[in-house]
Design an enzyme around this catalytic site. Structure first.
Site: not given
Ligand code: NDP
Length: 515
Positions: A287, A321
């Site tokens: 990720e 993020c």
């Protein structure tokens, strides 16, 4: 086993004097514990090392929050061995007993909620509400995965054929490695560790170098919850050393990684090589970063858009993020929108995280240098209409910064900065907006502010991201509500906090008996 229906934890916003007092007390108590040493945890043993990693307070880097023992290759070997040994029995625990252990851990996290928040305020510079959201998410992951794990005891339905008995069932993979980032130092580490563990795997966890103390707190909680020795092992250390060693180790069965694209690509490559003695294909979950965009069109509620943009761009100093780092705005509403965005961003208070400002410091000296470098690049590539400076003082503080008139292919519109810097790109129409939004190698989160049903439906299909939000901020995905994970080079779309997440850590065996 009684199971309450899962609901995300409410996130404390410290509006009442009682809650503020609780936090002030927790901060004082945690400060008293600064400077302690935290060991590695291997097979339940606490292991001290010669070398230690100091973890400092980014609001005041002279303060050492704690020291973590530093693992090397021999400790990594020992931790993987301990994890495989524990796997022999943990894989056979009844699922209810495994889930109960996680639920107990969630209960302890709730009991220690304020304290955990206070550690994060000091160790990584989250303001109080950001820290509260991190702890709430950690609790959510723990409860959600404990409950989701129960469903894999049911066998999948198969088609019956005459003369044979067929069955399939799920089995855990073995001992895996978890490598975590510093930006959600409790939530992401907890989710990536307890997801695989919930369904019978064991884990060696390497937390980020900047946040080993909060990782040690998680491991205190797991021990108190009764997680058997060796099921979760803690190995703080340098990523490029112990992290890389664990990735290429023949005994590593899977790698659960969250972090930058650069490191993720290295891990992907190394994990694909067959190490001598390795007898499986490593499963790799990555990720990674983002260059997340919000589109605002001429039909949008500009006040709501300005609020959503500022929340998404500057929450935790833009170090999520999912943070909005590109604003793509249609020409016709550009001036009106920017007036409101600048007005809101200008009012953000920047200061030491323990004082609960809107924005604390960026996380480390390394982050400080990266953000400062991109601000200089931005001054070449766009027009700085807000901020653009580091603030005086020893903490790593930056003004909220906005560059307007940025070209879609400019570096500050393409590269992940991971700081409080917003690049504004003007476009003539919605077609161009979508093209610019999709014109990066990333695909993590995105948003659209519009009242046009047709455009929202188009974006639903064409905006290439893992998590898309309409008419709200693009950060703050909730476990079980918005399964989280990117597309394209933002990752393998593992979907943390989603109903299929645990399947990643299982394999299915099919057995046929001929009658
Ligand atoms: P890094 O990639 O720098 O580090 C992540 C982890 O990898 C750390 O534990 C690090 O250790 C370790 N590491 C570093 N080098 C190696 C290596 N060669 N082999 C194995 N492990 C290694 O990311 P950051 O910690 O700076 O986190 C920020 C990044 O994470 C951003 O790009 C952000 O977008 C992304 N992120 C993605 C999320 C998502 O869900 N998609 C969520 C949160 C963050 P050490 O700390 O010692 O360097």
């Amino acid at each position: 086993m009684t199971v309450e229906p899962y609901r995300p934890q409410p996130i404390e916003t410290f509006q009442t004097p009682e809650k503020r007092q609780e936090m002030i007390r927790a901060l004082a108590e945690v400060r008293q514990q600064f400077g302690r040493h935290y060991p590695l945890i291997i097979g339940g043993e606490k292991v001290q090392t010669q070398a230690a990693i100091p973890s400092t307070n980014p609001s005041n880097p002279a303060e050492v929050v704690g020291y973590a023992a530093q693992a090397g290759a021999s400790e990594a070997d020992a931790a993987l061995e301990a994890a495989w040994k524990a796997f022999k029995t943990w894989k056979d625990w009844p699922q209810e007993a495994r889930s109960r252990t996680l639920l107990k851990a969630a209960h302890i996290m709730k009991r220690r909620q304020r304290e955990l928040e206070a550690w994060m305020v000091y160790e990584i510079g989250k303001n109080w509400t950001e820290a509260a959201a991190d702890v709430a998410e950690a609790i959510d992951f723990t409860i959600y995965y404990a409950q989701q794990a129960l469903k894999y005891t049911a066998k999948p339905p198969l088609v019956a054929v005459p003369g044979e008995d067929n069955e399939s069932f799920y089995m855990p993979l073995g001992a895996g490695v978890v490598i975590a980032p510093w930006n959600f130092p409790l939530a992401i580490l907890t989710g990536m560790t307890l997801g695989p563990i919930a369904v019978g795997n064991t884990v060696v966890a390497k937390p980020a170098e900047d946040t080993p103390v909060i990782a040690a707190k998680l491991f205190e909680i797991l021990e108190e919850a009764g997680l058997p020795a060796g099921v979760a092992n803690l190995l703080p250390g340098h990523g490029s050393e112990v992290g890389a060693y664990l990735v290429s180790h023949p005994k590593t069965r899977f790698i659960n990684f969250t972090g930058s694209l650069e490191v993720g690509l290295k891990i992907n490559e190394e994990a694909a090589k067959l190490a001598p003695g390795q007898t499986w294909l490593k499963r790799v979950f990555l990720e990674l970063g983002g260059k997340d965009a919000i589109i605002v069109d001429e039909t949008a509620d500009l006040e709501a858009a300005a609020l959503g943009i500022v929340q998404s761009a500057y929450g935790f100093q833009g170090q999520k993020c999912s943070a909005c780092s590109r604003l793509i705005v249609l020409e016709r509403v550009h001036d009106d929108l920017m007036e409101q965005v600048v007005e809101r961003a200008r009012k953000l208070v920047v200061g030491p995280a323990e004082e609960n400002p809107d924005m604390g410091p960026v996380a480390s000296e390394k982050q400080e240098q990266t953000v400062a470098r991109y601000i200089e690049i931005g001054k070449e590539e766009g027009q700085c209409i807000l901020g653009g400076h580091r603030l005086e003082g020893s903490g790593y503080f930056f003004e909220p910064t906005i560059f307007d008139g940025v070209a879609p292919q400019a570096r500050i519109a393409q590269e992940e900065i991971f700081g409080p810097v917003l690049s504004v790109i003007r476009v003539p129409d919605f077609d161009a907006a979508l093209e610019v939004a999709n014109g990066t190698r990333f695909g993590l989160t995105g948003g659209v502010f519009s009242r046009s049903r047709e455009r929202l439906e188009r974006a639903r299909q064409e905006f290439q991201v893992g998590n898309l939000y309409f008419n709200r901020k693009i950060t703050g995905a909730l476990v079980g509500v918005q399964p989280f994970g990117g597309s394209n080079l933002s990752g393998t779309n593992t979907k943390a906090g989603g109903p299929d997440y645990l399947m990643n850590f299982l394999h299915m065996k099919s057995v046929t008996e001929r009658f």
